[in-house]
Design an enzyme around this catalytic site. Structure first.
Site, PDB file in Angstrom:
ATOM      1  N   ASP A 323       0.840  -1.187   0.000  1.00  0.00           N
ATOM      2  CA  ASP A 323       0.000   0.000   0.000  1.00  0.00           C
ATOM      3  C   ASP A 323       0.883   1.248   0.000  1.00  0.00           C
ATOM      4  O   ASP A 323       1.867   1.330   0.749  1.00  0.00           O
ATOM      5  CB  ASP A 323      -0.880  -0.041   1.261  1.00  0.00           C
ATOM      6  CG  ASP A 323      -1.841   1.112   1.347  1.00  0.00           C
ATOM      7  OD1 ASP A 323      -2.698   1.228   0.459  1.00  0.00           O
ATOM      8  OD2 ASP A 323      -1.741   1.894   2.312  1.00  0.00           O
ATOM      9  N   GLU A 359       1.537  -0.453  -5.174  1.00  0.00           N
ATOM     10  CA  GLU A 359       0.601   0.625  -5.468  1.00  0.00           C
ATOM     11  C   GLU A 359       1.493   1.853  -5.624  1.00  0.00           C
ATOM     12  O   GLU A 359       1.976   2.398  -4.622  1.00  0.00           O
ATOM     13  CB  GLU A 359      -0.399   0.814  -4.327  1.00  0.00           C
ATOM     14  CG  GLU A 359      -1.383   1.930  -4.610  1.00  0.00           C
ATOM     15  CD  GLU A 359      -2.304   2.230  -3.431  1.00  0.00           C
ATOM     16  OE1 GLU A 359      -3.491   2.494  -3.661  1.00  0.00           O
ATOM     17  OE2 GLU A 359      -1.824   2.190  -2.273  1.00  0.00           O
TER      18      GLU A 359
END
Length: 622
Positions: A323, A359
């Site tokens: 993330d 990401e």
């Protein structure tokens, strides 16, 4: 010589506990019995940075926490408060989930003891290591993104006691569904122990996604009541079916938030090492959550690498999705794919062959890094998502962008020998695929933030009437568009990703930020799924799995495919530049396999092949 491991280490006569806290004046190990009575053992310095204590007779199942005393000066990154019970960052398990309480954030001297509010770490017996095996994932495979609780809560075939847990992922009904989609790897949204953001409880909400971690080792007991053994059992069941497991990890921040946040673990032990600070002492907030982990500090790197090894060695997971991944490689001079942590992950013997997915954006300076993570990495490709949506929405001048994206996005990954794209149309963060075709605007009213949260631009459309209320013609138009979007995805070069339920028309009622919807908005409705869309997705999955043209990782060039117009002739420069062009075909030169794409509102004949309006039609060579 490698440093001795931190956390609890069992031995024949008890357990030795080792904790990093260089600026503390005193440290205590706090043991709790079955009635929550506390016994404190004074820890001793072991060198300049480490404190340790041997606890005779303390073994498996013992519950414990830490207390640290020292200067309290938040502006200088010092948060010591002996009234705050702290979770050991290396605790392998906890005895109950976290629950936010304002007392957890009370400044020193203005609150009471937090032992009754805090989960306790649990000493675990050494777990047998999983023999190292190559990851189960193939080039061009399908990644299936899953929020464990929401995915299984309403599944009618899963026993009620198992719903909402990791164990449910190993249920035969789940595995059969994944196999029919030819899923290569299931990607689990965060399963580490997390805490709710402080604004949620007054709204009657709770965090459903888990992107607010407190522990990088302990599993959240709500998802894994059986602990590491439960995760390992699910991984084994999925591996037996040829399906890999990828964990979504949040190393960019922790749940202690900003200056007003709770003191739970890292902050109370060594905030100066674990968090990034401005020169004036303020916490840096490149994540939008209140703090940012200092991934360049050796202490934070040690914690992150040990956490990754923990899940590979004990559960046998195939890889990780990170993330806000630029946080892992942000140096003082900017993002660097050769930053120490990224290099250490690449070179680590246990991690070097794992799947790594970035990401590739956060909100910090230079935060958008799509295409810059390097050859070891796959990357979420939001350019693919946006261009595909814009093409099917009917935006002008998008035909060239569509061709570039389904060919592997060579404009983004041209520096590499193969595409590293993860093509996706929707993810947990944003509209579901069905809602892309049903809503012009987000509808996040249920989140209690006056519909201000979530993405403002979704490149979506509503086919007439927004939301679920629609006549048969509108529902048919939406179904047609969902099928077209899925067709584009399954006919694209590179890895592809589906979020659970998008293969059968899952809706979140227009909520594009359902992080706090642990209810019917965020749960997958298995009984209400659209069987027609699901059958289409299964057929596309069968096609992709049996077509070698899609499994290669190399992005497509003119030597691989030819782009044809409706007459079956190569596209001209003028046709590519025509902003109103909505039709083309991609034909693989070697196999003759052809993908016909009609993004217009009228049917077309491609050299005798009839293609209905707004349709993707893949046809093998005769």
């Amino acid at each position: 010589m490698s440093p001795q491991p931190l956390g609890p280490g069992m031995h024949g006569r008890g357990t030795r506990f080792r904790v990093h806290a260089p600026d503390a004046d005193r440290l205590w190990l706090c043991l709790f019995d079955a009635r929550d009575r506390e016994t404190r053992l004074t820890m001793a310095r072991e060198g300049e940075d480490i404190w340790s204590v041997n606890a005779p007779g303390v073994g498996e199942g013992a519950r414990y926490g830490l207390r640290a005393d020292g200067p309290f000066d938040p502006d200088a990154g010092l948060w010591f408060d002996p009234d705050k019970l702290l979770l050991d960052p290396y605790a392998p398990a906890i005895d109950r989930p976290f629950a936010y309480d304002p007392m957890l954030a009370a400044p020193r001297g203005k609150g009471s003891d937090t032992a009754g509010l805090m989960p306790k770490g649990v000493v675990s017996a050494p777990f047998p290591l999983v023999p190292p095996e190559p990851p189960i994932f193939r080039s061009g495979g399908l990644i299936y993104e899953v929020q464990v609780r929401g995915f299984t809560m309403l599944h009618p075939d899963i026993p009620e006691a198992q719903r909402g847990t990791i164990a449910a992922l190993g249920h035969p009904a789940v595995i059969e569904h994944l196999r029919r989609l030819h899923v290569s790897a299931i990607e689990l949204m965060p399963i580490n122990a997390w805490i709710d953001e402080r604004h949620l409880a007054p709204l009657g909400l709770r965090n459903a996604w888990g992107y607010n971690p407190v522990s990088y080792f302990a599993l959240d007991p709500r998802l894994a009541p059986g602990g590491m053994a439960e995760l390992r059992g699910a991984v084994d069941a999925l591996h037996a079916a040829g399906i890999g497991v990828i964990l979504d990890m949040v190393y960019n921040h922790d749940g202690e938030s900003d200056r007003e946040g709770p003191t739970l673990s890292l902050r109370g032990l060594d905030a100066r090492s674990y968090f990034r600070h401005e020169p004036d002492g303020r916490l840096i907030n490149d994540t939008g959550t209140g703090n940012s982990i200092d991934c360049n500090h050796p202490v934070a790197q040690r914690l992150i690498l040990a956490s990754l090894r923990h899940f590979v060695g004990l559960a046998g997971v195939d890889g990780f999705r990170f993330d806000l991944a630029p946080a892992l490689g942000r140096l003082p001079t900017g993002f660097d794919s050769e930053a120490p942590l990224l290099r250490a992950m690449r070179d680590d013997p246990l991690l070097s062959d794992r799947i790594l997915i970035a990401e590739p954006w956060d909100i910090g300076p230079g935060g958008y890094q799509l295409g810059r993570f390097g050859a070891r990495w796959l990357e979420w490709n939001d350019r693919y998502r946006d261009d595909m949506r814009r093409f099917w929405r009917g935006d002008r001048g998008m035909t060239g962008a569509l061709a570039t994206r389904i060919a592997g996005s060579s404009d983004i990954f041209h520096a590499d020998p193969a595409t590293r794209t993860v093509n996706f149309l929707a993810a947990h963060d944003g509209f579901t695929l069905a809602d892309v075709t049903a809503y012009d605007h987000r509808h996040n009213e249920a989140n209690g933030e006056q519909n201000r949260d979530g993405h403002g631009e979704n490149f979506s459309w509503n086919n007439g009437i927004e939301g679920a209320t629609a006549d048969q013609a509108i529902r048919a138009a939406r179904r047609r568009d969902i099928k077209a979007l899925l067709g584009t995805l399954f006919c694209s070069r590179g890895a592809i990703m589906l979020t659970a339920g998008d293969e059968f028309g899952r809706t979140q009622q227009g909520n594009n930020n359902a992080y706090a919807q642990d209810n019917a908005i965020g749960w997958v409705d298995w009984q209400g799924r659209d069987r027609d869309i699901e059958a289409h997705a299964f057929a596309l999955a069968d096609m992709r799995a049996s077509t070698p043209d899609f499994s290669d990782a190399g992005w497509l060039s003119e030597t691989d495919v030819e782009w044809l117009d409706e007459r079956g002739q190569p596209m001209t420069v003028a046709q590519w530049e025509d902003p109103d062009r909505r039709c083309l075909a991609m034909r693989f030169r070697r196999s003759g396999f052809t993908v016909f794409i009609n993004g217009g509102d009228w049917p077309h004949d491609f050299g005798g092949v009839h293609i209905p309006a707004r349709t993707v039609l893949p046809i093998p060579a005769e």
